[in-house]
Design an enzyme around this catalytic site. Sequence first.
Site, PDB file in Angstrom:
ATOM      1  N   ASP A   1       0.866  -1.171   0.000  1.00  0.00           N
ATOM      2  CA  ASP A   1       0.000   0.000   0.000  1.00  0.00           C
ATOM      3  C   ASP A   1       0.913   1.235   0.000  1.00  0.00           C
ATOM      4  O   ASP A   1       2.146   1.135   0.061  1.00  0.00           O
ATOM      5  CB  ASP A   1      -0.963  -0.016   1.200  1.00  0.00           C
ATOM      6  CG  ASP A   1      -2.197   0.864   0.947  1.00  0.00           C
ATOM      7  OD1 ASP A   1      -2.151   1.712   0.030  1.00  0.00           O
ATOM      8  OD2 ASP A   1      -3.196   0.736   1.674  1.00  0.00           O
TER       9      ASP A   1
HETATM   10  C1  BGC Z   1      -5.249   3.030   0.206  1.00  0.00           C
HETATM   11  C2  BGC Z   1      -5.430   1.962  -0.831  1.00  0.00           C
HETATM   12  C3  BGC Z   1      -5.398   2.575  -2.214  1.00  0.00           C
HETATM   13  C4  BGC Z   1      -4.097   3.326  -2.395  1.00  0.00           C
HETATM   14  C5  BGC Z   1      -3.931   3.954  -3.775  1.00  0.00           C
HETATM   15  C6  BGC Z   1      -4.055   3.911  -0.094  1.00  0.00           C
HETATM   16  O1  BGC Z   1      -3.997   4.995   0.757  1.00  0.00           O
HETATM   17  O2  BGC Z   1      -5.108   2.435   1.473  1.00  0.00           O
HETATM   18  O3  BGC Z   1      -6.623   1.271  -0.603  1.00  0.00           O
HETATM   19  O4  BGC Z   1      -5.565   1.596  -3.191  1.00  0.00           O
HETATM   20  O5  BGC Z   1      -4.041   4.364  -1.417  1.00  0.00           O
HETATM   21  O6  BGC Z   1      -4.758   5.027  -3.971  1.00  0.00           O
END
Ligand code: BGC
Length: 728
Positions: free
Chosen positions: A263
């Site tokens: 993530d």
């Molecule tokens: C979130 C994810 C997301 C990623 C990309 C993160 O902050 O936890 O779920 O896919 O950002 O936008």
Amino acid sequence: MSEIYKNPSYTPIERTNDLLSKMTLEEKIGQMCIVDGRKDPETWIYKKHVGSLLHVTGDKVIKLQKMASKTRLGIPILFGIDAVHGHAFQSGATVFPSQLGMSSSWNPELLEKIAHITAIEVTLTGLHWTFSPVLCIGRDLRWGRIDETFGEDPYLIGILASAMIRGYQGKNLSDPYSILACAKHFIAYGETQGGRDSSESDVSERKLRSIFLPPFVEAIKAGCATFMAGYNAIDGIPCSANKWLLTNLLKEELNFNGFVVTDWDNVGNLHRKQKVAPNIKKACEIALSAGNDMIMSTPEFFEEAVKLVKEGIIKEDLIDKACRRILMLKFKLGLFDNKRFPNSKKAISILGCKEHRKIAYKSALESIVLLKNENNILPLSKEIKRIALIGPNCNDVQAQLGDWSFGARELEHPEIPTLDYHPEYDTSPIVTILEGMKKRAGNDIIINYEKGCDIIDKNNHNINKAVEIAKKSDVVIAVVGDTNILNGELRDRVELNLTGAQQQLLTALKETGKPLIVVLINGKPLTIPWIKENADAILEAWNPGLEGGNALASIIFGDFNPCGKLTISFPRHIGQQPVFYNQLPGWHSNRYVEMSAEPLFPFGFGLSYTNYEYSNLQVSSTKLKPTDKLTVSVDVHNTGKYDGTEIVQLYINDIYSSVTTPIKELKGFKRINLKAGEKKRVNITIPVSSLTLINSECKSIVEPGEFEIMIGSSSMDKDLLKIVVEVI
Ligand code: BGC
């Protein structure tokens, strides 16, 4: 130089091997990076050989992909986006209900269609990968991301997530309209402390395997191409630092053969926030050794990983393994042969088109849950000629679309420009309840609208005006709930009561003595005992997407009989958290000093304009071998005046077992259509091998003994017929 990797007549494996053999260390590590495409993408493409970019839209995709094709090996970029309930960051695209909303349909076929439409719209805008679905278990409702989940039940999450994965990825990744799915967040990310996002998850291996792993196992079975590691740590080990989790369990034991992406800045935060690494270089070493394949938004990873290999701290073989997984998927997607550029002309006619909106409408209809309907006040009688439509969510586009949608705060980060708005695509108006009701009411029925109050500011209200309107009407429909600033990442809450002056507004409306119908538009269950007590009817609409207004009007006027059922329990009070249905058996009484421990509305609950009666429960056998199948049969009779769809639910309880097991666990369900007066025999078959528990040695087994089989219309005992079978 032979060009096997450029030749589509070779297999993806042959092409990957050929390409890998030609790549420098820097090129391989570049493939392992995904960064925000809005920040200096040129340097990332030309100097750092970046493998993937996220959050790029519009013609920039063409420009950047063309740049990549001019690099030494011309490896195409994989473009990713959070298209989690439709391609909702793209103006003009079809926005479906939030994941929690769509889960209330209990309709995997519908979810597969939603995901397929999303894949078509994503592909037409030149992107290839969505960070969806979310497989987190929604238990503590204070957590900001409850709206992104499929609710609280691992079995249902597995079924619905697999359907979406099939919809995104199609039969084959080489299908020009397939995109990569991403099962996230691996694992137990929703199991927060006090609802606080990205905190430590207090989960043992046994609990992890019992509750949190099963949906991800289903995702692997459905062929999910990518997994995203969670922000959280488990037992002191952040998911992206956990070799046991990512390598031993996911890749070796479960044979996941796609790639794992971290993530956002998981790797940097091993040093910066979680502090398990004294510097970024060590953080990169830990993340590489753990088995992450692609690193999201840790820009330093590129330089540090190169150093780690050159200094002999990390073996190049590890880089090759990660890079291979990424390249394999690029070949399978056909990115080397057809760049999948955006097709703007086609996109204009397809994004948000009639056919897609029809499915958005159907999904909004099926996601709405009728929680109360005293004296059958709904659907509205033909006598009603004046409706007071009151409340802050009657006309709030953001509340209706929900999180991860165009204009939502994910894109309001001060350092990064917002996603470009593309007016040329924007042919797709969002129908709010106000608009939907006006359209459906036509000229005969008068709709008087007043916002009444703000959703946040207690002092900003116009309750007197709302009351005046209510007094002159036959019925009051109050549309309340929450809005985007109360939901999502970084939006955890300490209470779930109605905010602003909403409660004051409802109390004043009730005092008019007019029938009160409450429509809830919200990201997650709120604590609404007053509404349950005082409203004549309650419709839970979640964040119903761009067709939400039309769907609500259809239900209110009786064109559609509601059939949604809760996939998450409503608490009476925040202090009951968590209040999920599949609790382990307690010892003392099921009460707090102040109130019962029971939910206000439980998992599986949802009313209809008609009634269903269950009778004549039978099982195929009461003595079963572990290799057998069990068929549970019941008569369901629509005894009311409306045709309808009922969701028949099958629960089990392992009566005596070597470890404590949930008092009820969903093991099957069936959606059935019944005409008014019609009776059907419903059969649900489950393999006895699904009656497993995880024993004290962390092994999945079916223990011999008695199991209670329960079938009915919700998880409440009073709604279930029961019979005992024995596994021998
Ligand atoms: C979130 C994810 C997301 C990623 C990309 C993160 O902050 O936890 O779920 O896919 O950002 O936008």
